[in-house]
Design a protein around this motif. Structure first.
Motif, PDB file in Angstrom:
ATOM      1  N   SER A 112       0.843  -1.190   0.000  1.00 35.04           N
ATOM      2  CA  SER A 112       0.000   0.000   0.000  1.00 35.04           C
ATOM      3  C   SER A 112       0.885   1.249   0.000  1.00 35.04           C
ATOM      4  O   SER A 112       1.822   1.348   0.795  1.00 35.04           O
ATOM      5  CB  SER A 112      -0.901  -0.014   1.248  1.00 35.04           C
ATOM      6  N   TYR A 113       0.582   2.181  -0.907  1.00 37.62           N
ATOM      7  CA  TYR A 113       1.312   3.444  -1.004  1.00 37.62           C
ATOM      8  C   TYR A 113       0.376   4.572  -0.567  1.00 37.62           C
ATOM      9  O   TYR A 113      -0.554   4.937  -1.298  1.00 37.62           O
ATOM     10  CB  TYR A 113       1.806   3.679  -2.431  1.00 37.62           C
ATOM     11  N   SER A 119      -5.088   2.789  -9.190  1.00 35.85           N
ATOM     12  CA  SER A 119      -5.391   1.772  -8.182  1.00 35.85           C
ATOM     13  C   SER A 119      -5.751   2.345  -6.813  1.00 35.85           C
ATOM     14  O   SER A 119      -5.720   1.624  -5.823  1.00 35.85           O
ATOM     15  CB  SER A 119      -4.186   0.845  -8.028  1.00 35.85           C
ATOM     16  N   GLN A 120      -6.078   3.612  -6.749  1.00 36.15           N
ATOM     17  CA  GLN A 120      -6.318   4.233  -5.441  1.00 36.15           C
ATOM     18  C   GLN A 120      -7.640   3.765  -4.850  1.00 36.15           C
ATOM     19  O   GLN A 120      -8.685   3.804  -5.501  1.00 36.15           O
ATOM     20  CB  GLN A 120      -6.295   5.759  -5.563  1.00 36.15           C
ATOM     21  N   LYS A 179      -6.838   3.457   5.217  1.00 31.41           N
ATOM     22  CA  LYS A 179      -6.345   4.678   4.581  1.00 31.41           C
ATOM     23  C   LYS A 179      -6.484   4.602   3.066  1.00 31.41           C
ATOM     24  O   LYS A 179      -6.303   3.549   2.459  1.00 31.41           O
ATOM     25  CB  LYS A 179      -4.879   4.911   4.951  1.00 31.41           C
ATOM     26  N   LYS A 180      -6.761   5.741   2.446  1.00 32.67           N
ATOM     27  CA  LYS A 180      -6.819   5.816   0.994  1.00 32.67           C
ATOM     28  C   LYS A 180      -5.405   5.709   0.452  1.00 32.67           C
ATOM     29  O   LYS A 180      -4.513   6.466   0.845  1.00 32.67           O
ATOM     30  CB  LYS A 180      -7.461   7.128   0.542  1.00 32.67           C
ATOM     31  N   SER A 181      -5.191   4.760  -0.447  1.00 32.29           N
ATOM     32  CA  SER A 181      -3.829   4.493  -0.900  1.00 32.29           C
ATOM     33  C   SER A 181      -3.865   3.837  -2.273  1.00 32.29           C
ATOM     34  O   SER A 181      -4.919   3.451  -2.780  1.00 32.29           O
ATOM     35  CB  SER A 181      -3.109   3.574   0.094  1.00 32.29           C
ATOM     36  N   TYR A 182      -2.675   3.709  -2.867  1.00 34.35           N
ATOM     37  CA  TYR A 182      -2.518   2.922  -4.086  1.00 34.35           C
ATOM     38  C   TYR A 182      -2.233   1.495  -3.621  1.00 34.35           C
ATOM     39  O   TYR A 182      -1.193   1.225  -3.018  1.00 34.35           O
ATOM     40  CB  TYR A 182      -1.375   3.469  -4.938  1.00 34.35           C
ATOM     41  N   LEU A 183      -3.151   0.587  -3.912  1.00 36.83           N
ATOM     42  CA  LEU A 183      -3.156  -0.729  -3.274  1.00 36.83           C
ATOM     43  C   LEU A 183      -2.977  -1.844  -4.301  1.00 36.83           C
ATOM     44  O   LEU A 183      -3.628  -1.847  -5.347  1.00 36.83           O
ATOM     45  CB  LEU A 183      -4.476  -0.929  -2.528  1.00 36.83           C
TER      46      LEU A 183
END
Length: 318
Positions: A84-85, A179-180, A188-192
């Motif tokens: 996750s970013y 991919s958010q 958390k909202k992330s690039y997953l």
């Protein structure tokens, strides 16, 4: 205009994601099929979310079937291992591993630099937890190294043994910035991205061995006759193609092409078509180069314009 923005060329139909910005006003755009094209900033326009929402709806105002399926999927619980970013600001991301399973693991996460590597984190990874392993800068996206993960399941009692597994990850901008979503465990909202979805790769050496041993038994028993049309689009060949580099995708596509061509020849087919799409023509050129070196090919040509838009090659076999 920033890295990750979705843009459209003013003098063409191409759309893509910005992957690089230089001080001279030049940018690099990754289009849908994974290829990159250069452009000037004044040659593109950013596609805003409001435009996407307005023009993406059906005329009736009702959500499309694809949108309905996506909505259902987004509400399903996401189980598994993930990377996750999480955006810290408009330039920096915090990198986390997420274990949304009921199993504990031993893990190792590394960055790969050719024959060298740097371990980012390792140790115990408890169920239903997350661990921060790094931070990354969005402007340096194109320089991010390949990631390598190893996971070993831990059994705290006598239970079925699950195999350890490894995963390599190399992101493409066109898929990364789409991919958010809200991550499991952290919320958390992330690039997953999932890490426990495995893709079985083709063993080209084994294939060649099968072909060399073809004379040992009847052709009809040794080879399965392939379909007359073989689709080489990467999404048809690999479930996790968003993690693959351009060279990895091309290698898989060429291996699939060679395997099916060999089987077509061995099983006595007169012709076979390969659907490779248009893109920037790299896959088509590699296929035509390969075919031009074979002696048992009568001819090959672009085919079926109406159906494939010259995105296919017909091969006639001697």
């Amino acid at each position: 205009m920033n890295i990750g923005d979705k843009v459209r060329l003013l003098h063409g139909n191409e759309e893509g994601t910005i992957t690089k910005i230089s001080g001279s006003g030049r940018i690099e755009i990754e289009i849908e099929d994974g290829f990159k094209i250069p452009a000037m900033k004044n040659e593109v326009v950013v596609i805003h979310q409001t435009e996407k929402e307005y023009f993406g709806k059906e005329k009736s105002g009702a959500p499309s079937k694809a949108e309905s399926l996506a909505t259902v999927k987004s509400h399903q619980p996401q189980t598994g291992l993930f990377i996750s970013y999480v955006p810290l600001n408009d330039k920096d991301l915090s990198v986390h591993l997420i274990n949304n399973t009921d199993k504990d693991y031993l893990f190792m996460a590394s960055e790969v630099f050719g024959d060298n590597s740097r371990t980012l984190a390792s140790g115990n990874f408890s169920a239903k937890t997350s661990q921060k392993i790094d931070e990354k800068a969005i402007p340096q996206f194109e320089k991010w190294p390949e990631l390598f993960f190893r996971f070993i399941p831990i059994n705290h009692k006598a239970e079925k043994t699950m195999p350890a597994f490894e995963k390599k990850v190399k992101f493409k901008a066109s898929s990364f910035f789409k991919s958010q979503q809200n991550a499991p465990v952290t919320g958390k909202k992330s690039y997953l991205f999932p890490l426990d979805h495995q893709t079985k790769s083709l063993d080209i050496n084994q294939l060649n061995q099968e072909l060399n041993n073809a004379s040992a038994q009847p052709v009809e028993k040794q080879f399965k006759r392939p379909d007359k049309e073989i689709d080489l689009h990467i999404e048809k060949l690999a479930d996790d193609h968003e993690f693959m580099s351009n060279s990895e995708m091309l290698r898989l596509q060429m291996e699939t092409f060679e395997k099916n061509l060999n089987y077509a020849i061995a099983s006595g087919m007169d012709e076979i078509s390969f659907i490779h799409g248009i893109g920037n023509g790299v896959l088509r050129k590699e296929i035509h180069k390969y075919l031009s070196q074979l002696g048992n090919i009568k001819y090959f040509q672009d085919t079926q314009k109406n159906r494939f838009g010259y995105g296919a090659t017909l091969v006639r076999i001697n």
